[in-house]
Design a protein around this motif. Structure first.
Motif, mmCIF file in Angstrom:
data_model
loop_
_atom_site.group_PDB
_atom_site.id
_atom_site.type_symbol
_atom_site.label_atom_id
_atom_site.label_comp_id
_atom_site.label_asym_id
_atom_site.label_seq_id
_atom_site.Cartn_x
_atom_site.Cartn_y
_atom_site.Cartn_z
ATOM 1 N N SER A 68 0.838 -1.210 0.000
ATOM 2 C CA SER A 68 0.000 0.000 0.000
ATOM 3 C C SER A 68 0.865 1.250 0.000
ATOM 4 O O SER A 68 0.553 2.252 -0.672
ATOM 5 N N TYR A 69 1.975 1.221 0.760
ATOM 6 C CA TYR A 69 2.874 2.373 0.795
ATOM 7 C C TYR A 69 3.466 2.625 -0.596
ATOM 8 O O TYR A 69 3.535 3.766 -1.077
ATOM 9 N N VAL A 70 3.899 1.527 -1.247
ATOM 10 C CA VAL A 70 4.474 1.664 -2.593
ATOM 11 C C VAL A 70 3.417 2.196 -3.569
ATOM 12 O O VAL A 70 3.688 3.065 -4.410
ATOM 13 N N ASN A 71 2.162 1.698 -3.444
ATOM 14 C CA ASN A 71 1.098 2.169 -4.331
ATOM 15 C C ASN A 71 0.827 3.655 -4.121
ATOM 16 O O ASN A 71 0.618 4.408 -5.076
ATOM 17 N N LYS A 73 2.908 5.906 -2.977
ATOM 18 C CA LYS A 73 4.031 6.664 -3.532
ATOM 19 C C LYS A 73 3.926 6.749 -5.061
ATOM 20 O O LYS A 73 4.162 7.803 -5.664
ATOM 21 N N ASN A 74 3.549 5.617 -5.660
ATOM 22 C CA ASN A 74 3.429 5.620 -7.118
ATOM 23 C C ASN A 74 2.332 6.575 -7.594
ATOM 24 O O ASN A 74 2.501 7.309 -8.565
ATOM 25 N N SER A 75 1.162 6.527 -6.870
ATOM 26 C CA SER A 75 0.065 7.425 -7.262
ATOM 27 C C SER A 75 0.459 8.883 -7.058
ATOM 28 O O SER A 75 0.128 9.757 -7.870
ATOM 29 N N THR A 76 1.172 9.172 -5.929
ATOM 30 C CA THR A 76 1.619 10.547 -5.682
ATOM 31 C C THR A 76 2.580 11.009 -6.780
ATOM 32 O O THR A 76 2.486 12.134 -7.291
ATOM 33 N N MET A 77 3.501 10.119 -7.155
ATOM 34 C CA MET A 77 4.440 10.482 -8.221
ATOM 35 C C MET A 77 3.710 10.701 -9.544
ATOM 36 O O MET A 77 4.025 11.621 -10.310
ATOM 37 N N GLN A 78 2.673 9.863 -9.788
ATOM 38 C CA GLN A 78 1.915 10.005 -11.034
ATOM 39 C C GLN A 78 1.173 11.349 -11.077
ATOM 40 O O GLN A 78 1.156 12.042 -12.099
ATOM 41 N N ARG A 79 0.565 11.710 -9.917
ATOM 42 C CA ARG A 79 -0.135 13.001 -9.856
ATOM 43 C C ARG A 79 0.839 14.147 -10.056
ATOM 44 O O ARG A 79 0.548 15.144 -10.725
ATOM 45 N N GLY A 80 2.022 14.021 -9.423
ATOM 46 C CA GLY A 80 3.025 15.066 -9.593
ATOM 47 C C GLY A 80 3.455 15.200 -11.055
ATOM 48 O O GLY A 80 3.600 16.318 -11.580
ATOM 49 N N GLU A 81 3.654 14.061 -11.727
ATOM 50 C CA GLU A 81 4.030 14.115 -13.142
ATOM 51 C C GLU A 81 2.928 14.757 -13.981
ATOM 52 O O GLU A 81 3.204 15.552 -14.886
ATOM 53 N N ASN A 82 1.667 14.422 -13.647
ATOM 54 C CA ASN A 82 0.548 15.025 -14.393
ATOM 55 C C ASN A 82 0.514 16.536 -14.213
ATOM 56 O O ASN A 82 0.288 17.290 -15.168
ATOM 57 N N ARG A 83 0.714 16.989 -12.948
ATOM 58 C CA ARG A 83 0.705 18.432 -12.703
ATOM 59 C C ARG A 83 1.839 19.127 -13.453
ATOM 60 O O ARG A 83 1.671 20.217 -14.007
ATOM 61 N N ILE A 84 3.017 18.468 -13.449
ATOM 62 C CA ILE A 84 4.163 19.069 -14.149
ATOM 63 C C ILE A 84 3.865 19.170 -15.647
ATOM 64 O O ILE A 84 4.167 20.184 -16.296
ATOM 65 N N LYS A 85 3.239 18.108 -16.199
ATOM 66 C CA LYS A 85 2.897 18.147 -17.625
ATOM 67 C C LYS A 85 1.896 19.261 -17.919
ATOM 68 O O LYS A 85 2.020 19.986 -18.915
ATOM 69 N N GLN A 86 0.882 19.396 -17.031
ATOM 70 C CA GLN A 86 -0.107 20.462 -17.225
ATOM 71 C C GLN A 86 0.545 21.839 -17.178
ATOM 72 O O GLN A 86 0.256 22.730 -17.985
ATOM 73 N N LYS A 87 1.436 22.020 -16.179
ATOM 74 C CA LYS A 87 2.110 23.317 -16.056
ATOM 75 C C LYS A 87 2.996 23.588 -17.275
ATOM 76 O O LYS A 87 3.069 24.714 -17.770
ATOM 77 N N GLU A 88 3.655 22.535 -17.754
ATOM 78 C CA GLU A 88 4.508 22.705 -18.928
ATOM 79 C C GLU A 88 3.676 23.121 -20.139
ATOM 80 O O GLU A 88 4.040 24.028 -20.891
ATOM 81 N N THR A 89 2.509 22.452 -20.307
ATOM 82 C CA THR A 89 1.621 22.815 -21.417
ATOM 83 C C THR A 89 1.132 24.250 -21.284
ATOM 84 O O THR A 89 1.110 25.024 -22.251
ATOM 85 N N SER A 90 0.728 24.626 -20.030
ATOM 86 C CA SER A 90 0.246 25.986 -19.783
ATOM 87 C C SER A 90 1.340 27.016 -20.060
ATOM 88 O O SER A 90 1.088 28.066 -20.654
ATOM 89 N N LEU A 91 2.571 26.709 -19.627
ATOM 90 C CA LEU A 91 3.682 27.647 -19.862
ATOM 91 C C LEU A 91 3.963 27.803 -21.347
ATOM 92 O O LEU A 91 4.255 28.916 -21.828
ATOM 93 N N ASN A 92 3.888 26.699 -22.081
ATOM 94 C CA ASN A 92 4.107 26.804 -23.524
ATOM 95 C C ASN A 92 3.050 27.690 -24.184
ATOM 96 O O ASN A 92 3.352 28.523 -25.046
ATOM 97 N N GLN A 93 1.796 27.503 -23.758
ATOM 98 C CA GLN A 93 0.725 28.338 -24.305
ATOM 99 C C GLN A 93 0.943 29.813 -23.979
ATOM 100 O O GLN A 93 0.773 30.694 -24.830
ATOM 101 N N LYS A 94 1.324 30.065 -22.703
ATOM 102 C CA LYS A 94 1.556 31.457 -22.299
ATOM 103 C C LYS A 94 2.734 32.063 -23.067
ATOM 104 O O LYS A 94 2.730 33.254 -23.420
ATOM 105 N N PHE A 95 3.769 31.223 -23.319
ATOM 106 C CA PHE A 95 4.933 31.724 -24.040
ATOM 107 C C PHE A 95 4.538 32.116 -25.464
ATOM 108 O O PHE A 95 4.950 33.177 -25.974
ATOM 109 N N GLU A 96 3.743 31.266 -26.107
ATOM 110 C CA GLU A 96 3.278 31.586 -27.459
ATOM 111 C C GLU A 96 2.431 32.848 -27.467
ATOM 112 O O GLU A 96 2.548 33.707 -28.347
#
Length: 513
Positions: A68-71, A73-96
């Motif tokens: 359960s601890y490993v799961n 951690k994995n879900s937390t890392m997945q959410r973090g990666e999703n947020r980073i991807k969203q922010k990266e997409t948002s930053l690219n849009q703002k840059f354009e």
């Protein structure tokens, strides 16, 4: 000789018997030992199996926790990666978008530069023409431009001073003549409109009785019972021609409640005489005091407030018997406490302190004696006396701006107090004004031709107007909504904005028989 042989024979027989017995005992002991050893081995085997099972269970539990601890951690890392991807997409849009804006700004800048150059040229031409005109006027009048300005300004000043002084004198004379009369008129009208109803609401209780015969028993022989009641309770008891009712009049709501309960007990019991009256009133006072304390404790527990002084809890309980503009004071204070906690949480402040300040902001309205100071100041002094937090004391004292606000809790308490008192239905005066505003809103729409019905909904934030399809066209419906919005905006006072919806529909109805 024979006896000797017999004795020796007997001794030998005894030895043989003892030897045989010893061998028998040894065999039995060996059997018992073997049995005990076998039982011990069996028991040890059982214990060993139990321990092995317990160890396996612990291993399974640890394995489950680890998984359960490993799961997690994995879900937390997945959410973090999703947020980073969203922010990266948002930053690219703002840059354009920033790049596009820079290009637009550059184009606008070039266009503005060209306009500025044209305006400068026109300004130079206008200045040249102005100088030529001024020179011509100076030649014609024989005065320079500065001299003409000074003469004109001086003349206007003298005329304005004369008119202003005359106006000031007239206004002062009129104000002196009418100020006192108007002030008295306003005060008297205010008292006539509000004092009677307010005094009746806050100083009178009605005790209902089954029949008018009980009135005579309450009055007693030569009025001794009623005098004893008034002396014991401190409340004026009015027994008049009102059918099946007795009026209890007094400014202290707790005393009125004591008098009402005492009368109820006396009438139910049937024994009404001065000694019994004193006994019942004393018991009722104790009962009310205990009830007040219980109310204060329950209120503090319901709101999650701890560590209050018993005297503060007693004052909180007294709020139940006090009203403010038709609104129960305890209910109002609970509302303010919950509102303060919510607002403090949203602002990142301490919600417990805010809830405490909201509950205690009006304790100055329920004193044991009438103080010669505003209720906010008196409540602050009470809170300081019973060691409340300094931020809570300042919020209590400043919620009507009697003292300076020094903490963030103070404006929160003031705002939440206004919210609780101003919501529709909380206080009678506010509720009446709210209902009248809804009626005025609907009546404004009814004055337009072709309007059939009007409905003010969503607490007056939307007005729905139903028009006849045979009398109003689509264009007329749009015209009605526009003109009605302008009329409401010019003639009414309201918070926020009002949405106006004009509904025009055609219905075709037939019946199958």
């Amino acid at each position: 000789m024979d006896y000797l042989i017999i004795g020796i024979t007997g001794i030998i027989a005894l030895l043989i018997g003892a030897l045989v017995m010893a061998m028998i005992v040894k065999k039995q002991t060996a059997k018992k030992g073997a049995s005990i050893i076998s039982e011990a081995k069996a028991e040890a085997e059982v214990i060993k199996k139990d321990k092995i099972l317990v160890a396996k269970e612990e291993i399974l539990k640890l394995k489950s926790k680890h998984e359960s601890y490993v799961n997690d951690k994995n879900s937390t890392m997945q959410r973090g990666e999703n947020r980073i991807k969203q922010k990266e997409t948002s930053l690219n849009q703002k840059f354009e978008e920033l790049k596009r804006n820079q290009r637009d700004v550059k184009n606008q800048k070039d266009s503005l530069q060209q306009r500025l150059e044209r305006l400068e040229k026109r300004d130079e031409e206008h200045n040249k023409m102005h100088r030529q005109q001024v020179e011509q006027l100076e030649t014609i009048s024989g005065l320079s431009a500065d001299q003409a300005k000074e003469q004109l300004v001086e003349a206007i000043k003298n005329e304005a001073k004369t008119d202003a002084m005359a106006f000031i004198n007239d206004a002062m004379e009129e104000a002196k003549a009418s100020a006192n009369i108007e002030a008295r008129k306003i005060v008297v009208q205010t008292i006539q409109r509000t004092a009677t109803e307010h005094a009746i609401e806050n100083s009178v209780s009605v005790f209902n009785i089954e029949n008018d015969e009980i009135k005579g028993r309450i009055i007693g022989r030569e009025g001794r019972n009623i005098r004893a009641l008034e002396a014991a309770t401190g409340i004026e008891i009015i027994v008049d021609d009102t059918p099946e009712a007795i009026i209890l009049s007094g400014f202290d709501p707790v005393r009125r409640e004591i008098a009402r309960l005492s009368l109820h007990k006396l009438v139910s019991d049937g024994r009404i005489h001065p000694a019994r009256i004193e006994e019942v009133v004393t018991k009722t006072k104790k009962q009310i005091d205990q009830e007040i304390m219980d109310i204060g404790k329950r209120t503090a527990i319901d709101l999650g407030i701890h560590g209050m002084h018993p005297e503060i809890l007693r004052m909180v309980g007294r709020m139940k018997y006090r009203s403010s503009y038709g609104q129960n004071l305890l209910q109002h204070s609970r509302e303010v406490a919950n509102l303060c906690a919510t607002m403090a949480s949203e602002l990142g402040l301490n919600p417990k302190l805010a809830k405490r300040a909201g509950l205690l902001h009006d304790i100055g309205k329920v004193p044991d004696h009438e103080p010669e100071m505003p209720h906010a100041i008196f409540g602050m002094k009470l809170a300081e006396k019973y060691k409340e937090h300094p931020e809570v004391c300042n919020a209590i004292g400043s919620h009507h701006d009697e003292v300076e606000m020094t903490t963030l809790l103070a404006p929160i308490t003031q705002v939440c107090d206004a919210i609780s008192g101003a919501r529709p239905g909380a206080r009678r005066e506010v509720a009446e004004a709210y209902i009248n505003r809804l009626k005025d809103l609907e009546n404004h729409a009814l004055n337009f031709p072709g309007v059939i019905k009007t409905y003010a909904i969503q607490a007056g934030r939307e007005l729905r107007v139903i028009v006849g399809a045979d009398k109003v066209s689509d264009a007329d419906a749009s015209k009605i909504s526009f003109e009605l919005s302008k009329k409401i905006q010019e003639e009414m006072t309201y918070p926020g904005q009002i949405k106006i919806t004009v509904i025009r529909e055609t219905r075709s109805i037939a019946y199958a028989k």
